[in-house]
Motif scaffolding. Structure first.
Motif, PDB file in Angstrom:
ATOM      1  N   UNK A 151       0.834  -1.204   0.000  1.00  0.00           N
ATOM      2  CA  UNK A 151       0.000   0.000   0.000  1.00  0.00           C
ATOM      3  C   UNK A 151       0.867   1.252   0.000  1.00  0.00           C
ATOM      4  N   UNK A 152       1.932   1.247   0.790  1.00  0.00           N
ATOM      5  CA  UNK A 152       2.816   2.414   0.817  1.00  0.00           C
ATOM      6  C   UNK A 152       3.517   2.598  -0.530  1.00  0.00           C
ATOM      7  N   UNK A 185      -5.363   0.473  -6.257  1.00  0.00           N
ATOM      8  CA  UNK A 185      -4.765  -0.817  -5.936  1.00  0.00           C
ATOM      9  C   UNK A 185      -4.627  -1.043  -4.432  1.00  0.00           C
ATOM     10  N   UNK A 186      -4.872  -0.023  -3.641  1.00  0.00           N
ATOM     11  CA  UNK A 186      -4.863  -0.197  -2.190  1.00  0.00           C
ATOM     12  C   UNK A 186      -6.164  -0.812  -1.690  1.00  0.00           C
ATOM     13  N   UNK A 193      -5.816  -3.812   6.216  1.00  0.00           N
ATOM     14  CA  UNK A 193      -6.918  -3.435   7.105  1.00  0.00           C
ATOM     15  C   UNK A 193      -6.723  -2.077   7.779  1.00  0.00           C
ATOM     16  N   UNK A 194      -5.499  -1.573   7.812  1.00  0.00           N
ATOM     17  CA  UNK A 194      -5.226  -0.289   8.462  1.00  0.00           C
ATOM     18  C   UNK A 194      -4.655   0.728   7.469  1.00  0.00           C
ATOM     19  N   UNK A 195      -3.591   0.375   6.781  1.00  0.00           N
ATOM     20  CA  UNK A 195      -2.870   1.341   5.951  1.00  0.00           C
ATOM     21  C   UNK A 195      -3.710   1.867   4.793  1.00  0.00           C
ATOM     22  N   UNK A 196      -4.535   1.023   4.189  1.00  0.00           N
ATOM     23  CA  UNK A 196      -5.287   1.439   2.996  1.00  0.00           C
ATOM     24  C   UNK A 196      -6.221   2.602   3.279  1.00  0.00           C
ATOM     25  N   UNK A 197      -6.798   2.636   4.470  1.00  0.00           N
ATOM     26  CA  UNK A 197      -7.871   3.590   4.753  1.00  0.00           C
ATOM     27  C   UNK A 197      -7.396   5.038   4.747  1.00  0.00           C
TER      28      UNK A 197
END
Length: 966
Positions: free
Chosen positions: A722-723, A747-748, A760-764
């Motif tokens: 994601x990063x 794509x995230x 579950x955390x980074x994408x948001x």
């Protein structure tokens, strides 16, 4: 070695001090010299300051180092040299001591804390101390001493046989090497292929010293006193395969044989006893090798062993014994080698060209001669040599212990105890790597399997503190063959899991950690909780829901007790949006009740800082992780530093301290490459690329992203995936390419009818940027589906940060009648301003929305505030966009030139300038930055012309007109 080569080599003529630049020709090395010559000039000019020579034994690396030294001397440079020594590679800071011997008089002129730390590390402080000096102070002291030495004239550091340097010295050299930009110092380091120290194996420019081509090899043969001809010449060219040393030595061997025929091989082969424990002693180990496991010296083929030992049968027994003592001692100083005899003993060896004796030192013709001498000797002879050396070194217990270990016939508790004592002394001096090596060898010599397992676990712990996870994993793996004790096996699995937790092998790490946590939940709950806390990191990085659910299940098996740091971290990492108010109360309680002793405070600061970052308590995360970094620097724990430095960098970035974020990310990357922590080695460059993109360098950002992920599969590491996508998206947004930005951000999230976050955390946290790109790319319907799916995963109430992000996304994607309420929710909560870049983006979007509805008066305050933030952050694409919007809203805006002057300063120069502007003296600044006052003055004299000023009195005014990068 001076092969590969000089065209007029004669026995013993090329040892000792380097010749002049006009000396003998180096055949076939024009390409290498063309790279080395600019390095010497870079010390007082521009260009890279570090070059690593790599090549096989005999390739001519030392000859190139000698030539570089000669050139440097010819050009008026000062030269400091160090040659790695097999016999000293387990003695902490032995290489640093050799390097600094000519300038040790300057130690007493260092700042007091640096002086005391360096004297202690080098064994110059006979009074001892209550605690070991921290690694950062030792490394900074060496750097300061080197820069002081370079103040009068440029300095060349010439390092040969780096593969045999002790780990502590390699750490110091790597620390200095990363800080030579714009300094009057250059570093040339030579090491063998396959044994380049991990600190130098990929992050500095390399110059491979390969085999000579056939034409150059032929010219080298022709330059020998008796050039071989015909069939023998073809045989030499084929068997030497371009190795200059082999070309020369095979020619010498040929000229000794009747009729020019090669003498038969096999007279002196490896002793059958070399498989015994005695063959694996300290002086054949390579702690600087890639995985820092226990390795023997680089192997010689039987052909080369015979070649280097061919002269031994003709030498008197006393000479052979003296050579073996020198080879076993691993030192060139004759005063360190007992009972070697007088000059008459060495004369036969000098005549054969094996050695050169001068100035109280005996120099072997080539480092491989040492290996050949040892391998040509019988086991009994080698053992006798080590015992002789041990008897003479009663006053040096560390070296004595290693020689006794090398002579051991098998397990020996007394020698193992001596090595364990040596390890304790190394730990007291901050030499955790040397301690781990000593404990590892002590374990090999320990008779009882249980005791051996415990010593291996102690070695793994020291290797962990030394910051070498790969080594930790290798040591821990051997414990399983020694014991069935479930507690010891669980500890070994915990160490093995830790060693993998900083890599991209998340599943492998969890395969060690989760069974430990489950099996120890009842018999050893503290161990189980430690395993669970360690497992939370790879579980978070993986993002696989299976791992999170398993951690939650095991956590339920642990008896309820007060929520300490590991429980808070585990819950935050696996359930970041579950009952946030309650989790925040537990976090606050854990912070308020932090243990007072350092050993327990450090892990608590790390885990609580990580929890605070995940829970969007960013300011608290910066505070806790900053304290943890201070502890880690004092504890010399490089392996853990990289993970904490990366977390701190992320928190700094989110809080708007972009200068600090860049510095922390750079530090994290260098530490990660040294530690083999590829999760951080990928993540830190991704953050640096994100910063580049945010400041408008979209091309540089994409290049850095490509370099970071090259050869990596991030599909099993969803947080990095994601990063990665966010960095590329921000680069596209900076360039105005909204279609690409949307494609990357999309794509995230999963490509399903009901999209869900990939992580579950980074994408948001990228929902708002996705919505902004969607509006400009015409993809609003798809973006609305993503937003709806993300909202279903969020518990209420979210953090102020996440709430603002969701409201901004909703405002951009809503119908006009609903958008304003979302915009106001995203911009008017004071708490949201703690994330300044995100808050400024929301205000810019709202202002654009207002202006397009002919509400320019209402838009202006939002645009003005957003522009101020973008200028302070030096977010150039958004500075331009906000400036254009203000002008469209009827506000006259002068051209903003945010940081042309600052761009010319290095991070260290900027920090020095800011401290000087605050009124600190050179001595005050030096004490804070671990540099000498003279070095601070040197930097200030470079800073003034870059800022267009003539003195420090003007610094405050100039810096006040420039944007604050933090």
């Amino acid at each position: 070695m001076n092969f590969g080569g000089f065209s007029d080599i004669s026995d013993g003529s090329d040892f000792g001090a380097a010749g002049q630049e006009t000396g003998p020709e180096l055949i076939g090395r024009d390409r290498e010299l063309a790279r080395i010559t600019p390095l010497i000039g870079a010390a007082d000019g521009t260009g890279p300051r570090v070059l690593v020579l790599t090549g096989e034994p005999g390739a001519g690396k030392s000859a190139l180092v000698d030539r570089a030294v000669a050139q440097a001397v010819e050009r008026g440079r000062r030269v400091l040299r160090v040659r790695g020594c097999e016999g000293e590679q387990d003695l902490g800071f032995a290489g640093v001591h050799q390097l600094l011997r000519p300038v040790l008089a300057g130690v007493d002129r260092l700042p007091a804390h640096q002086r005391d730390a360096l004297r202690h590390a080098l064994g110059m402080d006979r009074t001892g101390g209550s605690s070991a000096p921290d690694a950062l102070t030792i490394r900074s002291a060496v750097l300061t001493l080197l820069l002081d030495a370079a103040a009068d004239r440029p300095l060349l550091l010439a390092v040969d046989d780096a593969q045999w340097l002790d780990v502590g010295s390699l750490d110091v050299l790597a620390f200095a090497a990363r800080r030579l930009d714009a300094e009057a110092v250059a570093l040339l380091l030579a090491a063998r292929d396959g044994a380049v120290p991990v600190r130098f194996d990929r992050d500095f420019p390399h110059l491979p010293v390969g085999p000579l081509d056939r034409a150059a090899a032929g010219r080298l043969l022709d330059a020998q006193p008796r050039p071989p001809q015909g069939r023998i010449r073809a045989q030499i060219l084929t068997q030497a395969a371009g190795n200059p040393l082999a070309l020369i030595e095979l020619t010498r061997a040929v000229t000794r044989g009747p009729g020019g025929d090669l003498a038969p091989y096999g007279a002196f082969t490896r002793d059958p006893g070399s498989g015994d424990l005695a063959a694996h002693g300290a002086f054949t180990r390579d702690p600087g090798s890639g995985d820092l496991a226990t390795h023997g010296s680089l192997p010689l083929t039987a052909r080369l062993v015979d070649l280097f030992a061919a002269d031994l049968p003709t030498l008197p027994s006393a000479t052979r014994r003296a050579l073996l003592l020198v080879a076993a001692a691993g030192t060139a100083r004759l005063s360190d080698v007992p009972d070697v005899g007088g000059p008459q003993v060495w004369e036969p060896a000098e005549r054969t060209g094996l050695v050169h004796v001068d100035g109280g030192e005996v120099r072997l013709r080539h480092p491989l001669v040492r290996s050949a001498v040892q391998q040509a000797a019988t086991f009994v002879e080698r053992r006798e040599a080590h015992l002789t050396l041990a008897a003479a070194l009663a006053h040096e217990p560390d070296r004595r212990a290693w020689h006794l270990a090398s002579a051991a016939l098998g397990p020996d508790e007394e020698i193992a105890d001596a090595l364990a004592e040596s390890a304790r002394r190394f730990q007291h001096r901050g030499g955790h790597a040397a301690a781990a090596t000593a404990l590892e060898r002590a374990a090999e010599l320990t008779p009882a399997p249980i005791a051996r397992a415990r010593r291996l676990l102690a070695a793994a712990e020291s290797a962990m503190y030394a910051g070498h996870p790969q080594w930790v994993g290798e040591i821990a793996g051997r414990v399983t063959t020694l014991t069935d004790d479930p507690h010891l096996l669980a500890e070994a699995s915990l160490r093995a899991g830790w060693s993998l937790a900083v890599t991209l092998r998340h599943d492998d790490s969890l395969a060690f950690l989760l069974p430990v946590a489950a099996s120890m939940a009842t018999p050893a709950p503290a161990l189980a909780l430690s395993a669970l806390g360690t497992a939370a990191t790879p579980a978070y990085n993986s993002g696989d829901p299976r791992h999170r659910h398993e951690i939650q299940r095991i956590a339920g098996l642990l008896a309820p007790d007060p929520d300490g740091p590991e429980r808070v971290w585990t819950h935050a990492a696996t359930q970041p949006f579950s009952d946030r108010p309650r989790t925040l109360k537990k976090l606050a309680h854990a912070v308020d009740t932090l243990p007072s002793d350092t050993d327990r405070t450090l892990p608590a600061l790390v885990t609580l800082g990580g929890a605070a970052w995940i829970l969007d308590e960013t300011d608290e995360a910066v505070r806790l992780l900053g304290r943890a970094m201070d502890h880690l620097r004092r504890a010399a724990t490089a392996g853990a530093n990289c993970t904490v430095a990366q977390a701190l960098a992320l928190a700094h970035f989110e809080s708007g301290a972009w200068g600090a974020a860049r510095a922390a990310a750079e530090e994290a990357f260098w530490l990660a490459t040294e530690a083999g922590a590829d999760n951080v080695a990928v993540g830190s460059p991704l953050l640096q690329a994100t910063l580049r993109a945010a400041r408008g360098d979209h091309a540089g950002a994409r290049a850095q992203v490509a370099d970071a992920v090259r050869g990596r599969d991030l599909r099993a590491s969803r947080s990095l995936y994601v990063r990665h996508r966010h960095a590329l998206a921000l680069a596209a947004l900076a360039e105005g390419d909204h279609e690409t930005a949307y494609r990357e951000l999309r794509r995230a999230f999963t490509d399903e009818q009901r999209p869900a976050p990939v992580h579950y955390h980074a994408s948001l946290y990228h929902l708002a940027d996705l919505a902004a790109a969607a509006v400009r790319a015409g993809r609003t319907d798809d973006a609305r589906a993503v937003l709806a799916g993300a909202r279903r995963t969020l518990a209420q109430p979210p953090s102020p940060r996440l709430a603002a992000i969701v409201h901004r996304a909703a405002a951009l994607l809503s119908e006009p009648e609903d958008a304003e309420a979302h915009f106001r929710a995203a911009t008017e909560d004071p708490a949201a301003s703690r994330w300044p870049f995100e808050h400024a983006l929301a205000r810019l979007d709202f202002a654009e929305w207002l202006r397009r509805r002919r509400r320019a008066t209402e838009a202006r305050p939002h645009l003005t505030a957003a522009l101020e933030t973008f200028v302070r952050l030096d977010a150039r694409p958004w500075v331009e966009r906000a400036t254009a919007e203000l002008r469209a809203a009827g506000v006259a805006v002068t051209s903003v030139a945010p940081s042309d002057a600052l761009a010319g300063l290095t991070p260290q120069e900027l920090e020095i300038a800011q401290l000087a502007a605050e009124g600190l003296t050179n001595r005050d600044i030096g004490a804070r930055l671990y540099l000498s006052p003279r070095t601070i003055g040197f930097h200030l004299h470079k800073i003034f012309p870059k800022l267009g000023i003539t003195g420090r009195a003007q610094l405050r005014d100039v810096l006040g007109r420039l944007p604050n990068t933090d």
